[in-house]
Design a protein around this motif. Sequence first.
Motif, mmCIF file in Angstrom:
data_model
loop_
_atom_site.group_PDB
_atom_site.id
_atom_site.type_symbol
_atom_site.label_atom_id
_atom_site.label_comp_id
_atom_site.label_asym_id
_atom_site.label_seq_id
_atom_site.Cartn_x
_atom_site.Cartn_y
_atom_site.Cartn_z
ATOM 1 N N GLY A 38 0.796 -1.224 0.000
ATOM 2 C CA GLY A 38 0.000 0.000 0.000
ATOM 3 C C GLY A 38 0.826 1.270 0.000
ATOM 4 O O GLY A 38 0.348 2.329 0.412
ATOM 5 N N ARG A 39 2.063 1.199 -0.496
ATOM 6 C CA ARG A 39 2.937 2.384 -0.510
ATOM 7 C C ARG A 39 2.652 3.194 -1.774
ATOM 8 O O ARG A 39 3.035 2.812 -2.877
ATOM 9 C CB ARG A 39 4.401 1.955 -0.457
ATOM 10 N N TYR A 40 2.008 4.330 -1.593
ATOM 11 C CA TYR A 40 1.563 5.120 -2.740
ATOM 12 C C TYR A 40 2.728 5.649 -3.571
ATOM 13 O O TYR A 40 2.638 5.701 -4.798
ATOM 14 C CB TYR A 40 0.698 6.297 -2.272
ATOM 15 N N GLY A 41 3.822 6.036 -2.940
ATOM 16 C CA GLY A 41 4.949 6.598 -3.676
ATOM 17 C C GLY A 41 5.495 5.629 -4.717
ATOM 18 O O GLY A 41 5.763 6.009 -5.867
ATOM 19 N N VAL A 42 5.642 4.358 -4.342
ATOM 20 C CA VAL A 42 6.125 3.339 -5.268
ATOM 21 C C VAL A 42 5.102 3.138 -6.388
ATOM 22 O O VAL A 42 5.449 3.088 -7.578
ATOM 23 C CB VAL A 42 6.373 2.015 -4.531
ATOM 24 N N PHE A 43 3.846 3.024 -5.997
ATOM 25 C CA PHE A 43 2.763 2.811 -6.958
ATOM 26 C C PHE A 43 2.712 3.938 -7.994
ATOM 27 O O PHE A 43 2.598 3.694 -9.202
ATOM 28 C CB PHE A 43 1.449 2.732 -6.165
ATOM 29 N N GLU A 44 2.838 5.183 -7.548
ATOM 30 C CA GLU A 44 2.773 6.323 -8.457
ATOM 31 C C GLU A 44 3.936 6.317 -9.444
ATOM 32 O O GLU A 44 3.758 6.624 -10.632
ATOM 33 C CB GLU A 44 2.777 7.625 -7.652
ATOM 34 N N LYS A 45 5.118 5.955 -8.986
ATOM 35 C CA LYS A 45 6.290 5.897 -9.876
ATOM 36 C C LYS A 45 6.112 4.821 -10.949
ATOM 37 O O LYS A 45 6.465 5.020 -12.119
ATOM 38 C CB LYS A 45 7.556 5.646 -9.065
ATOM 39 N N VAL A 46 5.579 3.671 -10.563
ATOM 40 C CA VAL A 46 5.332 2.594 -11.527
ATOM 41 C C VAL A 46 4.335 3.045 -12.577
ATOM 42 O O VAL A 46 4.537 2.848 -13.785
ATOM 43 C CB VAL A 46 4.824 1.334 -10.802
#
Length: 420
Positions: free
Chosen positions: A143-151
């Motif tokens: 649930g880490r948004y920062g990683v998700f947004e970069k992907v």
Amino acid sequence: MSQQTRADQTDSPPRWRLIGPGLVVAATGVGAADLVATLVAGSEYGYALLWCAVLGCLMKIVLVEGAGRWSLATGKTIYEGWSSLGAWTSWYFGPYIVVWGFVYGAAAMAGTGLPLHSLFPVLSVTAWGIVSGLIGLALVWAGRYGVFEKVLGALVLLMFVTMVGAAAVTLPHLGEVVTGLVPLVPDGGLVYVLSLAGGVGGTITLAAYGYWLREKGWITPRHMRVMRIDNAVAYAVTGLFVIATLIVGAELLYSAGIAVSTGDQGLLDLSEVLADRYGRVAGTVFLVGFWAAAMSSLVGVWNGVSLMFADFVGHVRGLDADDPARRAGGTWYRAYVLWLTFPPMVMLFLGKPVWLILAYGVLGAFFMPFLAVTLLWLLNSDRTPREWRNKLHSNAAMVVCALAFLALCVNEVRKAVTGA
């Protein structure tokens, strides 16, 4: 969240980057199926329906801005808003999100499996789809948004470069492109008008925007201007992407009288046309873009709709809004990620039962009218602070959206029942 806490946060200067929740919601909503619909429209009518693609993006800007404005102005999620309108919203949304997730999970994995199988035939479409679903699970599990947004940002870049590049190599006739902006409905094109205007980026993920705003840290009215810029820029990028898709359909297919298949298979057909016309490298690059479009939708849904489900279950169970079980990485968030990933794998092997597809089509057809009407209700009532309620132009735009999606809903229900 207390009023004092929200007031303190409102006094803090907003911090943001260009890639934000808007690009996430736009990229998630535009999947392989939307690309095929646009491609087929271009192959059938040339540039005559270009204005529909532009209209569709404008409609999404209106609805996503409304969802974001509600979240920032009230500090509440969209589901908390829906539940304030009565129990009927839960009776619709609960079955919808469960059925939708099961069917979408299978479709998303199959959609990513097709281009990967074409690129690397060592595994079957089903096997590659399962691999993609597991990768999506791994990317969003914490649930880490920062990683998700970069992907998502990387996948959007791949999508944009490949499709815009494909449009550029076709050397489009700019005069014909401009004439396509004049609103005309060609003979037999009404269904395409509805599908193109309503379908491009139009899914449950539009309602997930407020949840991604929260994960980003944009949670107060102080971020309202940032949110609106983010939303407009994101759908401008999406609009260019959709226009590029229609140009490819018009220049490569319409002019040559080439038909492509419906469903994700149509994009494989296009990769073959590109390979024949411009070489194998062009076809391969396009397949990478096809995969990026499908994968961005998969990863976006695995995260965003899981956030919505966690909020729904937490609210029904009476959990506090800040309870970890109803937030990213919590119990109900992870339960829905698992629901999206593993049960749908059965459909990849056994096919799709008619009754489930009928329920999916009918429930899904009602979602966009449901979103438009409930936003009109919420943003014109005392549930929203007076300063942030709908103005005349917002109401007019949302009414147009509601009517358009209602017409599309009727058409989709008719297709679902006839097909069943």
